[in-house]
Design an enzyme around this catalytic site. Structure first.
Site, mmCIF file in Angstrom:
data_model
loop_
_atom_site.group_PDB
_atom_site.id
_atom_site.type_symbol
_atom_site.label_atom_id
_atom_site.label_comp_id
_atom_site.label_asym_id
_atom_site.label_seq_id
_atom_site.Cartn_x
_atom_site.Cartn_y
_atom_site.Cartn_z
ATOM 1 N N GLY A 155 -9.242 -2.183 -6.550
ATOM 2 C CA GLY A 155 -9.764 -2.629 -7.849
ATOM 3 C C GLY A 155 -11.281 -2.581 -7.960
ATOM 4 N N GLU A 205 1.816 1.038 -1.221
ATOM 5 C CA GLU A 205 2.494 1.237 -2.511
ATOM 6 C C GLU A 205 3.427 2.449 -2.448
ATOM 7 O OE1 GLU A 205 -1.104 1.137 -4.826
ATOM 8 O OE2 GLU A 205 -1.306 -0.988 -4.328
ATOM 9 N N SER A 241 -8.258 -6.535 -1.348
ATOM 10 C CA SER A 241 -9.123 -7.455 -2.077
ATOM 11 C C SER A 241 -10.547 -7.524 -1.524
ATOM 12 C CB SER A 241 -8.494 -8.856 -2.138
ATOM 13 O OG SER A 241 -7.260 -8.817 -2.844
ATOM 14 N N HIS A 291 0.061 4.783 2.109
ATOM 15 C CA HIS A 291 -0.365 3.558 1.416
ATOM 16 C C HIS A 291 0.863 2.674 1.184
ATOM 17 C CE1 HIS A 291 -1.907 0.798 -1.568
ATOM 18 N NE2 HIS A 291 -3.108 1.108 -1.129
ATOM 19 N N GLU A 331 -4.322 -2.419 5.919
ATOM 20 C CA GLU A 331 -4.227 -3.064 4.612
ATOM 21 C C GLU A 331 -3.030 -4.013 4.607
ATOM 22 O OE1 GLU A 331 -6.347 -0.582 1.385
ATOM 23 O OE2 GLU A 331 -4.261 0.007 1.421
ATOM 24 N N ASN A 376 -10.226 3.761 -3.590
ATOM 25 C CA ASN A 376 -8.891 4.237 -3.959
ATOM 26 C C ASN A 376 -8.674 3.838 -5.409
ATOM 27 O OD1 ASN A 376 -6.217 4.756 -4.374
ATOM 28 N ND2 ASN A 376 -5.443 3.236 -2.915
ATOM 29 N N TRP A 377 -8.812 4.820 -6.282
ATOM 30 C CA TRP A 377 -8.710 4.508 -7.715
ATOM 31 C C TRP A 377 -7.286 4.164 -8.127
ATOM 32 C CZ3 TRP A 377 -12.039 8.742 -10.662
ATOM 33 C CH2 TRP A 377 -13.381 8.588 -10.302
ATOM 34 N N LYS A 378 -6.317 4.481 -7.301
ATOM 35 C CA LYS A 378 -4.899 4.314 -7.660
ATOM 36 C C LYS A 378 -4.650 5.040 -8.998
ATOM 37 C CE LYS A 378 -4.718 0.223 -4.834
ATOM 38 N NZ LYS A 378 -4.086 -1.045 -4.512
ATOM 39 N N GLY A 384 -4.566 -6.330 -4.020
ATOM 40 C CA GLY A 384 -4.530 -6.631 -5.449
ATOM 41 C C GLY A 384 -4.199 -8.077 -5.756
HETATM 42 P P1 13P Z 1 -7.386 -3.927 -3.809
HETATM 43 O O1 13P Z 1 -8.799 -3.716 -3.291
HETATM 44 O O2 13P Z 1 -7.280 -3.791 -5.293
HETATM 45 O O3 13P Z 1 -6.787 -5.165 -3.243
HETATM 46 O O4 13P Z 1 -6.517 -2.706 -3.224
HETATM 47 C C1 13P Z 1 -6.594 -2.409 -1.892
HETATM 48 C C2 13P Z 1 -5.935 -1.110 -1.665
HETATM 49 O O5 13P Z 1 -4.716 -1.012 -1.764
HETATM 50 C C3 13P Z 1 -6.768 0.048 -1.353
HETATM 51 O O6 13P Z 1 -5.993 1.113 -0.923
#
Ligand code: 13P
Length: 253
Positions: free
Chosen positions: A230, A95, A208, A93, A164, A9-11, A170
Site C-alpha cells: 500500500g 495472495e 504493512s 506472493h 511477508e 509491489n503495486w498489486k 494490508g
Molecule cells: P502491504 O504493505 O500493503 O501490507 O503489502 C505488503 C505486500 O504484500 C507486499 O508484497
C-alpha cells in the site's frame, strides 16, 4: 554491509495518469543510496520501462509463468519480462498462493523460469496467523524456501527472498522488528547452509511497512530492505521508506 533494496509491489492498482505521476515523483527524488524497484501490473511494464529507462531505478512484474512459451492463455513468460527490461519478478506472493492455489512446487518452477532468463525472482514466504499461533512459523517458511532452494540448485544464491507474514499484509499490523529479525535469521541460516553465500543475499521484509516503521525494521541485521504494498502507491510515503533504507545502510554506496 549489504546494500538495501526497496521494492514497491503495486498489486492490482494504478492507471496511466496515476503511474506517471507516481514514477515522476520517485524519479525526482533521486539519487537513492539504496536500490529501488517497482513491480507493476503486466500491462504497465512497458510504460514503466519507458519512464525509468536510463535511470538507476529498476522495474519488474508481480508474477511470471513457469512455462517457457506455448498455449498458456493469460500467462506471461520470463522471456517476455526480460525483453521488457524487468529486473525482478515476484513469485509466490501470499495472495497468489491463497487466491490462485500456487503450491510450493509451482512457485519453485516460476523462480527457476525467471532466473533462466536473467530475471531475479523475489521469492515470497510467510506464515498465516493460524500457523504462527500454532508455533509453525519456522517450519512453514523453511518448507516454502526449501522448495525453491532445491529447484534452483547451484543458482539459489541469485534469488531475493521476501518474508511477508500473511497476517501483516494490508492489515496495518506489522511484525515487530524482533519478530521479523528472528524469522530473517532462520531464513539466512537456511540459505547459508544451501549456498554458502547467504551473506551476499538479500532478504526483504514485507507487511504493512510504512514511513514511520521502516527505519527500525531496516535496522535489523538480517533485514535488507522491504517489499512494500500500500505505501508504495503514495509517492511521499514510498520515498520516505527509501530514505529509511539509505539511513539503515549507513549510506552504503
Ligand atoms: P502491504 O504493505 O500493503 O501490507 O503489502 C505488503 C505486500 O504484500 C507486499 O508484497
Amino acid at each position: 554491509m549489504r546494500r538495501k533494496l526497496v521494492v514497491g509491489n503495486w498489486k492490482m492498482h494504478g492507471s496511466r495518469p496515476a503511474n506517471a505521476e507516481l514514477l515522476a515523483a520517485v524519479l525526482g527524488a533521486r539519487p537513492y543510496r539504496a536500490d529501488v524497484a517497482v513491480c507493476v501490473p503486466f500491462v504497465f511494464v512497458n510504460e514503466t520501462a519507458a519512464m525509468l529507462a536510463g535511470s538507476d531505478l529498476r522495474w519488474g512484474a508481480q508474477d511470471v509463468s513457469a512455462h517457457e512459451q506455448g498455449a498458456y492463455t493469460g500467462e506471461v513468460s520470463a522471456a517476455m519480462l526480460a525483453e521488457c527490461g524487468c529486473r525482478y519478478a515476484l513469485v509466490g506472493h501470499s495472495e497468489r498462493r491463497a487466491y490462485h492455489a500456487e503450491s510450493d512446487a509451482l512457485v519453485a518452477l516460476k523462480a527457476q523460469a525467471a532466473l533462466a532468463r536473467g530475471v531475479t525472482p523475489v521469492v515470497c514466504v510467510g506464515e498465516t496467523l493460524e500457523e504462527r499461533e500454532a508455533g509453525q512459523t519456522e517450519a512453514v517458511v523453511k518448507r516454502q524456501l526449501s522448495a525453491v532452494i532445491h529447484q534452483l540448485a547451484h543458482c539459489a544464491a541469485e534469488m531475493v527472498v521476501a518474508y511477508e507474514p500473511v497476517w501483516a499484509i494490508g492489515t496495518g499490523r506489522t511484525a515487530s522488528p524482533e519478530q521479523a529479525q528472528a524469522v530473517h535469521a532462520v531464513l539466512r541460516a537456511q540459505l547459508q547452509a544451501a549456498t554458502g553465500r547467504a551473506d551476499t543475499m538479500k532478504i526483504l521484509y514485507g507487511g504493512s511497512v510504512k514511513a514511520d516503521n521502516a527505519a527500525i525494521l531496516f535496522a535489523q541485521p538480517d533485514i535488507d530492505g522491504g517489499l512494500i504494498g500500500g505505501a508504495s502507491l503514495k509517492a511521499a510515503e514510498f520515498i520516505a521508506i527509501c530514505r529509511a533504507a539509505e539511513q539503515a545502510a549507513g549510506g552504503t554506496p
